[in-house]
Every structure is written in structure tokens, then in C-alpha cells.
Design an enzyme around this catalytic site. Structure first.
Site, PDB file in Angstrom:
ATOM      1  N   LYS A 116       0.816  -1.226   0.000  1.00 25.05           N
ATOM      2  CA  LYS A 116       0.000   0.000   0.000  1.00 25.05           C
ATOM      3  C   LYS A 116       0.847   1.273   0.000  1.00 25.05           C
ATOM      4  CE  LYS A 116      -3.266  -2.857  -0.172  1.00 25.05           C
ATOM      5  NZ  LYS A 116      -3.827  -3.170  -1.493  1.00 25.05           N
ATOM      6  N   GLY A 165      -9.034  -2.564   5.120  1.00 23.36           N
ATOM      7  CA  GLY A 165      -9.407  -2.194   6.476  1.00 23.36           C
ATOM      8  C   GLY A 165      -8.703  -2.978   7.561  1.00 23.36           C
ATOM      9  N   GLU A 200      -1.866   8.561   7.690  1.00 24.65           N
ATOM     10  CA  GLU A 200      -2.710   9.434   6.867  1.00 24.65           C
ATOM     11  C   GLU A 200      -3.586  10.301   7.752  1.00 24.65           C
ATOM     12  OE1 GLU A 200      -5.075   6.954   4.257  1.00 24.65           O
ATOM     13  OE2 GLU A 200      -3.464   6.896   2.760  1.00 24.65           O
ATOM     14  N   PHE A 202      -6.969  11.316   9.058  1.00 26.02           N
ATOM     15  CA  PHE A 202      -8.201  10.528   9.178  1.00 26.02           C
ATOM     16  C   PHE A 202      -9.366  11.339   8.639  1.00 26.02           C
ATOM     17  CE2 PHE A 202     -12.039   9.382  11.698  1.00 26.02           C
ATOM     18  CZ  PHE A 202     -12.188   8.095  11.234  1.00 26.02           C
ATOM     19  N   ARG A 291      -7.837  -6.706  -9.680  1.00 24.24           N
ATOM     20  CA  ARG A 291      -8.664  -7.856 -10.072  1.00 24.24           C
ATOM     21  C   ARG A 291     -10.014  -7.365 -10.606  1.00 24.24           C
ATOM     22  NH1 ARG A 291      -9.406  -6.994  -4.575  1.00 24.24           N
ATOM     23  NH2 ARG A 291     -11.583  -6.534  -4.075  1.00 24.24           N
TER      24      ARG A 291
END
Ligand code: MV4
Length: 446
Positions: A116, A165, A200, A202, A291
Site C-alpha cells: 500500500k 481495512g 494518513e 483521518f 482484479r
């Protein structure tokens, strides 16, 4: 073109891929575990191979078994569906080594988007807007404190190997930072074997909006608009709609153009989804999925483009035949994920389906591997079908969805159909006014 494709998946998505192959004159090979001998994807395939016992680790995730199935049947390409091995770079690499086509992106693109931190840096460099935060990994508390002060609390700590998540820590003030960092790092290491974390800003009440792209690996890419997937429970999507009720045509065209040109520059191959959080009129990239996604049919209903056929043509080396100005979004589409679960507690409800009568009529599509007399095995996820409804506008779509849910008969197991019937009575849903927290709040009140 390929003569034979092996479908390394089960359930409704295996059927979905088979249908695309059949329309293209391509023979299909189904694979299945011993628990899936009577599954519809096995019954409808041209050939089938048993690849192992019920546990997915020993069957649908078993790479040597899948290679053997390709060898035995002479399949020239593998479609991974979603889940299982669909975003496994090593699997794509092994198929390449065996000169079997992987119907999906290159192992390199799968790998970069699976990390990520690397994904965020890659897309930011291509001009896609990202959430403000650390520039790459966070190494120590001093660095974390500096970034948090720069962007302002609350901040979110995420695992680089996470996604979907898993492994997130919200930090509301300086005093909580140290503990949150060590917790996030320990959880990331335990869950993914990789303790890399990043930070990051929020975002409080965003919507989840994702853009569908198609690219040919030769520098051409288009976007097929967006899907609004804000209605989720425990990071599982429940209902998705296209287009998003929150976007206007100018916003769509602007960001769509940015993501398509970024994917063209990246040399990306196949279909992909760029996920954003959308808050106060601004988009922030969070992740890219390499995907075909569960909710792809709503995009198909809107655009008339068969995404699986596009995947197959691209994997066979064809360039994009569609131009951006040939893609239009006339109408509205909504998908409901029908799970074999109690609609209030979400406890799985596998077992024998006694009666099955899906809805039909104009603008109604049901993708499912269920039939009357089928026994839903307890070993896999509880998605047993998807109801996808199209209307010439959102109001018609909602009316048709209500009608279709009322027609749907599934007896013998509990399903989430009653949940959707109750959602469709809610003014916020009818008005399209919801964010990523709406569904959990609704369920907590009910
Ligand atoms: C966030 C966020 C708020 N701020 N990032 C959750 C899943 C993963 N894809 C990213 N997620 C989130 N990232 C920032 N900077 C809130 C979530 C989030 C969420 C996102 C999309 C859909 C549902 C969600 C539910 C809870 C949290």
C-alpha cells in the site's frame, strides 16, 4: 484467441467467467474441491478437475494442483476470478514461467499495488490525488509525531501489507500516538509478516467511490465511470450503485480522465479499480485493486461492456478497441449481495436450498450458482448470489429493485434479502445520502 481457459474459482464468479468464455467460443475447465462436486460451476463447465479437499488452502489456493489441472486439460490461460489467487503476484509469475496466460495484470503491477505504501507513491507520481500523510513508511515515533503535527489530528496508522481495512489504528491526540504505533506495528507483523506502517489524515465522514478502468498494456486506457460502495459492514460491501449519487458529470469526467491517463502511463494491463475516499468535494486515493471485482456487473449494466470478455481479449494481446468517447453511462444500476446469513446477526446459514426462484424481467440480472436442491457448503464465504438491477434513472432502479427483492424466493437457508427490503424503506437510502459509516449506524439502531 485461446481455445481453452481454466477458471480458478468457484460459485457465481466461476459461472460468470464461463458465460463470457462460451460466448467467445472458448472451452472452459472448472476446478473444484471435494465439497463442490455438485456445484453449478462444475455442472456447466466443459470439463472439470478435482483439485483437493474442502479447505481452500488445499484446493482453490493450491498452486501445484492448479498447474496440474492446466497440464492435464491443456488449458492455455487461467482466469482467477476475485479473492483466492486473483491478487497473488507469485501465482501470476509461476503461470508466466509455465507459459500459461494469467488473465489479469503483470506480476509486477500486482506486487506494487499489493504494497500500500508503494501503491500510494506510484499513483501520486502519476498525478492521482492521495490522502495527506507520511511520504512513505513511518520509521519511528519522532517522525510520526512530526507528520501528525503537520497534517493535524486525528490521524490513521495503516499497515503497508494490509488493505481492505485490516490493521488500522486511529489516533486522536499526541498522547495516544506511541501506543498506537507499537500496536499497529505488532498487529501488522502478526497478520502479514511485514511491520511496515504509514500515516494518513483521518477522514471523518467520507464516501467510498471507486473508478473502473480498462487498459491494454500498450499504453491505452479508458475509465468506465465509478461505483459508490459506501454501504459496508465490517469492511464487507453490502450494496453498491453506479453511478455515485454524490458526483456530478464534471467531477466524474475530471477524475476519470486523471485515472485513465495514469493507468496508460503505468502501462497497466487488464481491468482494475482505483479506490477513493470522497469528502467535501475532494477525492483521496486509498488503494488499487488489480482484479475483477464482485460489483463489476453494475458497471456492465450501465455501459453495456462485458468486462470479462475485455479481460480475455486483453490477455490474448489485443489492444483496446473502445475509445473513451464511445463509453456512455445511460441510467442507473444497483447491486445487492445476497449472502446465506441471518439478516440481523449476519451469522452464516449454510445448508440445503429447498426452493429457489430468482426474479426476472427487464433490467434484472441475477448472478448465482444456487439451484433448488443445492447444499451450500460451510467452508467458503457466504455470498450465494448477486441481484443487479438497471433503471433508466435512479428512481426507476429503486422501484425495480424493490419489486425484484419481493419476487426473490430462497427457502431452506436464511439470506440477507430482508435486510435490503428494510434498507429500501430508509429516506437516506432513497435520497442517496449516506457515507461509509451509515450502514453500521443503521444496524446499531435497529
Ligand atoms: C481511511 C478512512 C479514513 N481516513 N483512510 C477502510 C478500508 C480501507 N480500504 C481503507 N479504509 C479506510 N481508510 C483515511 N485516511 C476510513 C476507512 C474506512 C472505510 C473506507 C471505505 C469503506 C468503509 C470504511 C469503513 C471504515 C473505515
Amino acid at each position: 484467441m485461446f481455445d481453452k481457459i481454466l477458471i480458478a474459482n468457484r460459485g457465481e464468479i466461476a459461472l460468470r467467467v464461463q458465460r463470457a468464455c462460451r460466448e467467445m467460443g472458448i472451452a472452459t475447465v472448472a476446478v473444484h474441491s471435494t465439497a463442490d462436486e455438485d456445484a453449478m460451476h462444475v455442472r456447466l463447465a466443459d470439463e472439470s478437475v478435482c483439485i483437493g479437499p474442502p479447505s481452500a488452502t488445499d484446493s482453490y489456493l493450491n498452486i501445484p494442483s492448479l498447474l496440474a489441472a492446466c497440464e492435464i486439460t491443456g488449458a492455455e490461460a487461467v482466469h482467477p476470478g476475485y479473492g483466492f489467487l486473483s491478487e497473488n503476484a507469485r501465482f501470476a509469475e509461476i503461470l508466466r514461467e509455465h507459459e500459461i496466460a494469467f488473465i489479469g495484470p503483470t506480476p509486477e503491477h500486482i506486487k506494487v499495488m499489493g504494497d500500500k505504501i508503494a501503491a500510494k507513491q506510484t499513483v501520486a507520481a502519476l498525478g492521482i490525488p492521495v490522502v495527506p500523510g507520511s511520504d512513505g513508511a513511518i520509521h519511528d515515533e519522532a517522525e510520526a509525531q512530526k507528520v501528525a503535527e503537520d497534517i493535524g489530528y486525528p490521524v490513521l496508522i495503516k499497515a503497508s501489507a494490509g488493505g481492505g481495512g485490516r490493521g488500522m489504528q486511529i489516533v486522536r491526540s499526541r498522547s495516544d500516538l506511541g501506543l498506537a504505533l507499537s500496536t499497529a506495528r505488532a498487529e501488522a507483523l502478526a497478520a502479514f509478516g511485514d511491520d511496515a506502517i504509514y500515516m494518513e489524515k483521518f477522514l471523518d465522514k467520507p464516501r467510498h467511490i471507486e473508478f473502473q478502468i480498462v487498459a491494454d498494456g500498450k499504453g491505452n486506457a479508458i475509465h468506465l465511470g465509478e461505483r459508490d460502495c459506501s454501504l459496508q459492514r465490517r469492511h464487507q460491501k453490502v450494496l453498491e450503485e453506479a453511478l455515485s449519487p454524490a458526483l456530478n458529470a464534471a467531477e466524474r469526467e475530471r477524475l476519470g480522465g486523471v485515472v485513465a491517463s495514469a493507468m496508460a502511463d503505468l502501462g497497466y494491463t487488464g481491468v482494475g479499480t482505483i479506490e477513493f475516499l470522497f469528502e467535501d468535494g475532494e477525492f483521496y486515493f486509498i488503494e488499487m485493486n488489480t482484479r475483477l471485482q464482485v460489483e463489476h456487473p453494475i458497471t456492465e449494466m450501465l455501459t453495456g461492456i462485458d468486462l470479462v470478455q475485455e479481460q480475455i481479449r486483453i490477455a490474448d494481446g489485443a489492444g483496446l478497441t473502445l475509445a473513451q468517447d464511445e463509453v456512455s453511462f445511460a441510467g442507473h444500476a444497483i447491486e445487492c449481495r445476497i449472502n446465506a446469513e441471518n439478516p440481523k446477526t449476519f451469522t452464516p446459514s449454510p445448508g440445503l436450498v429447498i426452493a429457489y426462484h430468482p426474479p426476472g424481467g427487464l433490467g434484472v440480472r441475477v448472478d448465482s450458482g444456487v439451484y433448488a436442491g443445492y447444499k451450500i457448503p460451510p467452508y467458503y464465504d457466504s455470498l450465494i448470489g448477486k441481484l443487479i438491477v438497471f433503471g433508466k434513472n435512479r428512481t426507476e432502479c429503486l422501484m425495480r429493485l424493490r419489486r425484484s427483492l419481493d419476487e426473490f424466493v430462497i427457502e431452506g437457508v436464511e439470506t440477507t434479502i430482508p435486510l435490503f427490503q428494510s434498507l429500501l424503506t430508509q429516506p437516506d437510502i432513497i435520497n442517496g445520502e449516506y457515507d461509509i459509516h451509515w450502514l453500521e449506524e443503521f444496524l446499531a439502531e435497529a
